[in-house]
Design a protein around this motif. Structure first.
Motif: not given
Length: 213
Positions: A80-84, A119-123, A161-162, A206-211
């Motif tokens: 339970n330690v954050p990582i990125r 999954f990449p996200l902006p800093a 990435y995709l 923007y929105s990310i819709t993932w499933s």
């Protein structure tokens, strides 16, 4: 495009290293000969632990030069330690944000727990809306965010990435002011759509819709 219907104390031998995220694909890294060591068991706080990737595939320690390496993201999640992964600086951040980490970073908010871990996200991600659900092996995420980072950079980053993740043909309707990418794989679907909402301050939303299927 209206696609929202898709909405979707471990004792560790040696140092812990990151699992492959495809970031280094094609780079000139030195090749090594290592051994997949599936004979080593792992326990976290006296409970047996089996590392898995974000698709549920089992991961095993790697032994190289008498040192055993574990997948850092799986271990961090277990503890339970954050990582990125900070792609811009080619650095892995473990734990809470420190003085050396950019103050406006993904560590400042809770990353969507069902979004693939790589999954990449902006800093400088600013969360606007987050809806997540999970039922058995089916997971879905709808995540809207804002960033001041380059629209062109994120179009290119998500496309790469995709492709690396094995998605089929990517429908790209992006432009100089809009991001719109839609694709699917055998097990996942994704839609990324949004636009620059403030030209003067270069704010992209923007929105990310993932499933999962």
């Amino acid at each position: 495009m209206n696609k929202k219907g898709w909405f979707i104390s471990a004792s560790i031998l040696g140092m812990v290293v990151a699992g492959s995220t495809g970031v280094y694909a094609g780079s000139n890294l030195p090749a090594i000969k290592a051994f997949l060591n599936n004979k080593i068991g792992i326990a976290v706080n006296q409970v047996d632990f089996q590392p898995v990737d974000d698709k549920g595939k089992e991961l095993y320690p790697i032994t190289y030069n008498n040192t055993t390496y574990l997948p850092v993201r799986a271990v961090s999640d277990a503890l339970n330690v954050p990582i990125r992964y900070d792609q811009a600086n080619n650095k892995i951040w473990i734990g809470s944000a420190g003085s050396g980490e950019p103050s406006s970073s993904t560590a400042a908010f809770q990353r969507p727990k069902h979004l693939p871990s790589d999954f990449p996200l902006p800093a400088d991600t600013k969360k606007i809306e987050l809806i997540e659900s999970a039922s058995g092996n089916t997971k879905s995420v709808y995540f809207t965010l804002q960033t001041r980072e380059s629209l062109k950079h994120w179009i290119e980053t998500y496309t790469a990435y995709l492709q690396q993740r094995g998605y089929d043909a990517i429908a790209d309707s992006s432009s100089d002011t809009v991001i719109e990418l839609v694709s699917s794989s055998d097990t996942e679907s994704v839609l990324i759509e949004g636009k620059i909402i403030d030209q003067k301050n270069n704010i992209l939303q923007y929105s990310i819709t993932w499933s999962t299927r």
